[in-house]
Design a protein around this motif. Structure first.
Motif, short mmCIF file in Angstrom:
data_model
loop_
_atom_site.label_atom_id
_atom_site.label_comp_id
_atom_site.label_asym_id
_atom_site.label_seq_id
_atom_site.Cartn_x
_atom_site.Cartn_y
_atom_site.Cartn_z
N GLU A 1 52.66 67.93 19.39
CA GLU A 1 53.38 68.67 20.43
C GLU A 1 52.80 68.38 21.80
O GLU A 1 53.53 68.21 22.79
CB GLU A 1 53.30 70.16 20.11
N LEU B 1 53.77 64.70 22.81
CA LEU B 1 55.17 64.58 23.17
C LEU B 1 55.48 65.34 24.45
O LEU B 1 56.41 64.97 25.19
CB LEU B 1 56.06 65.08 22.04
N LEU C 1 53.47 55.87 18.33
CA LEU C 1 52.79 56.82 19.22
C LEU C 1 51.90 56.10 20.22
O LEU C 1 51.85 56.47 21.40
CB LEU C 1 51.97 57.81 18.39
N PRO D 1 57.00 62.26 26.72
CA PRO D 1 58.18 62.46 25.89
C PRO D 1 58.78 61.14 25.44
O PRO D 1 58.75 60.15 26.18
CB PRO D 1 59.14 63.23 26.81
N ALA D 2 59.31 61.16 24.23
CA ALA D 2 59.97 59.95 23.71
C ALA D 2 61.28 59.76 24.44
O ALA D 2 61.99 60.71 24.76
CB ALA D 2 60.21 60.09 22.20
N GLN E 1 54.04 54.70 22.84
CA GLN E 1 54.58 55.76 23.69
C GLN E 1 53.53 56.26 24.68
O GLN E 1 53.82 56.46 25.87
CB GLN E 1 55.07 56.90 22.80
N ALA F 1 60.68 64.70 15.84
CA ALA F 1 59.92 63.45 15.83
C ALA F 1 59.45 63.11 14.41
O ALA F 1 59.49 61.94 14.00
CB ALA F 1 58.72 63.56 16.77
N GLY G 1 60.85 69.90 18.81
CA GLY G 1 60.59 68.50 19.14
C GLY G 1 59.65 67.85 18.14
O GLY G 1 59.83 66.68 17.79
N MET H 1 57.27 70.61 25.29
CA MET H 1 57.78 70.16 23.99
C MET H 1 57.57 71.28 22.98
O MET H 1 56.48 71.78 22.78
CB MET H 1 57.03 68.91 23.55
#
Length: 588
Positions: A310, A313, A94, A317-318, A97, A9, A5, A1
């Protein structure tokens, strides 16, 4: 990422909460009212009040400044409330996620738990939350405070605004030019800390093996190296503080020096003493603190925010268009004209390790919709392994496993959970009311549906003893059989078309076990029972015998003739017809 990215985000988090962000900006404008009016009101108080001999006029101007300060202070409380409306939903996203990503990695075929997931959830997410809030505060503080101070300087005299703005822009440029290097050093520091945590966790978890192998010195040396690497990264990051001090010196203190040096020239051009004093107030109480807060905020929390987000993610990853929890994702389509088998196992080989003897070798099996299969065999022969393969918990080393025509290895865990239910021997029951436990796999089930499920599987006496659907359930106070009965009721309610019972009734008495299996046999869909008692095989349409050699599949009557292992399990080797008559009597 990449940093792109992170920016994407962050922008998505701000854009999705435009209304709350607009409220934050609105209250920030009100909060910056003292910064906008301070220098101007002081200048009027000096020039039109005290120097002109009008004491009360000067006090009136200062009173207006006091009112502005009170209004700004009242707005400060509202800014923090608006800040929470922007930050907390981002933090919740978050958490969702990270949890989804960690569970997905742990539950997918071939996946494994990540020892760093807890640190990411509890430590790194909170770092992102706190630093995101700090970045919003310092950024809006700089924009509104510095903007208000520059507007005030323009109102006093445009030339004064130009003299103050020039070094401010230079100092800000110096800081922004060094920002990428700061981010890189912060990234090294975060990665070093994460690697140290993973190494320490591995060393502590395996300390007995370390002692047994006499590897204390080697493990200690490895950890010392990790500690030294983290300390070196932290020292390098601390040295970047000199850049921040340089930018503050240029952008924060130089405007004061410039204004003081230019005061005689400004007075000659007609600038009043009050205007000079007001300009100094704008610089010392507006521009300088705003720049200091921005540099310290971006140089500290901003770096931690960028690198930590970073890292999160990059690991999790989203997924664009991710559905909210509880939303329905349709299962893979099934051809209704040529309906795929409920379970299709083709040439599967599986062993625990590359050199271990395979538990299953070139194994194939097909179950049609509505089929009822019992799996029997000696302990340790691979019955639970087959259940795990059918459920997609472990991937085969060769061959394929399909459910309703979809390859298990290629199905998302959330979709796979709606295609099959696996009930293990050790039933899981959580603290809460009985209804919540039963609705775990079917949240939309109403109370009458739960009552019907309790009656179907024979769990009504247990529910009555506990006190009904609303009664609290304490797992430690339940017997193993009671926990299995609750788990069986939960699985019976699940909408999944395939149910796998892996000795899930072994702690029930034979009569209640018969009721439970009979309820699942009448339930729409297919049933696979890893049998604990041979009576489970007598109730099944077909039986699969695993004995370490070639698996044998057939009806009870067929296996009594074809399989010595099955006859041994039934306990009637000499007269194969006896079990058949017993089954006929049961079915009659």
């Amino acid at each position: 990422m990449s940093r792109v990215g992170v920016r994407r985000a962050t922008w998505r988090a701000l854009r999705s909460r435009r209304r709350q962000l607009a409220g934050l900006c609105g209250w920030s404008m009100v909060e910056s009212l003292p910064a906008l009016l301070s220098g101007y009101l002081v200048a009027r108080a000096v020039d039109e009040g005290f120097l002109a001999g009008h004491l009360f006029d000067g006090l009136a101007w200062l009173g207006a400044l006091a009112v502005a300060v009170l209004v700004g202070a009242a707005a400060t409380g509202r800014t923090y409330r608006s800040l929470g409306a922007v930050v907390e939903p981002f933090r919740d996203e978050l958490v969702d996620q990270v949890v989804r990503g960690a569970l997905g990695d742990a539950t997918r075929a071939g996946g494994r738990p990540d020892s760093a997931a807890l640190a990411r959830l509890t430590h790194q997410v909170e770092i992102v939350r706190d630093t995101f809030a700090g970045l919003l505060m310092v950024t809006r503080g700089f924009l509104f405070s510095a903007g208000a101070a520059l507007l005030g300087l323009l109102a006093l005299a445009p030339v004064v605004a130009a003299l103050a703005a020039a070094p401010l822009v230079v100092g800000l440029a110096v800081f922004l030019a060094a920002l990428p290097a700061m981010v890189a050093l912060q990234r090294v520091y975060v990665r070093a800390g994460e690697q140290l945590g993973q190494s320490a966790a591995a060393a502590l978890a395996g300390h007995r093996d370390v002692l047994a192998c006499g590897a204390q010195a080697r493990v200690t040396a490895d950890l010392e190296g990790q500690v030294a690497a983290q300390a070196a990264a932290e020292r390098a990051l601390a040295r970047m503080a000199a850049i921040r001090s340089l930018s503050l010196g240029i952008g924060g203190w130089s405007p004061l020096v410039v204004l003081l040096s230019a005061t005689p020239w400004l007075v000659q051009r007609g600038l009043t003493a009050g205007a000079v004093l007001g300009a100094l107030i704008y610089v010392s109480t507006g521009l300088q603190p705003a720049l200091h807060t921005l540099v310290q905020g971006l140089g500290g929390g901003g770096l931690r925010y960028a690198v930590t987000l970073e890292n999160l993610l990059g690991v999790y990853p989203a997924v664009e268009g991710r559905r909210r929890p509880g939303s329905a994702t349709p299962p893979p389509p099934v051809d209704t004209d040529h309906r795929a088998p409920a379970v299709e196992v083709r040439a599967v080989t599986f062993g625990y390790g590359p050199r271990a003897r395979p538990v299953l070798r070139n194994f194939s099996l097909t179950l049609r919709d509505g089929d009822h299969l019992a799996v029997v065999g000696p302990s340790g022969v691979g019955k639970s392994t087959l259940a795990a393969l059918l459920a997609g918990l472990v991937p085969p080393q060769a061959g394929t496993v399909r459910l309703a025509g979809a390859t298990v290895a290629g199905v998302e865990p959330t979709v796979l959970a709606r295609m099959r239910v696996l009930v293990p021997q050790e039933a899981y029951v959580f603290s809460g009311c009985l209804a919540d436990n039963l609705r775990y796999l079917r949240p939309d089930a109403d109370d009458p549906t739960l009552e019907a499920a309790l009656d179907a599987v024979g769990a009504r006496p247990l529910a009555t003893r506990l006190g009904g659907l609303a009664a609290p359930v304490t797992p430690a106070l339940l017997s193993a059989g009671e926990r299995q009965l609750i788990a069986a009721t939960r699985a019976w309610l699940a909408p999944a078309p395939l149910v796998i019972l892996d000795e899930a009734t072994c702690h029930l008495d034979p009569a209640l076990e018969a009721v439970v299996e009979g309820a699942f046999g009448k339930r729409p869909g297919s049933l696979v029972v890893i049998a604990h008692r041979i009576s489970s095989a007598l109730r099944a349409r077909r039986v699969l015998v695993l004995d370490g050699a070639e698996p044998v599949l057939g009806t009870h009557e067929e296996l009594m003739v074809r399989s010595a292992t099955y006859r041994l399990l039934v306990g009637c080797w000499d007269d194969p017809a006896t079990p058949a008559r017993a089954v006929s009597a049961r079915r009659g």
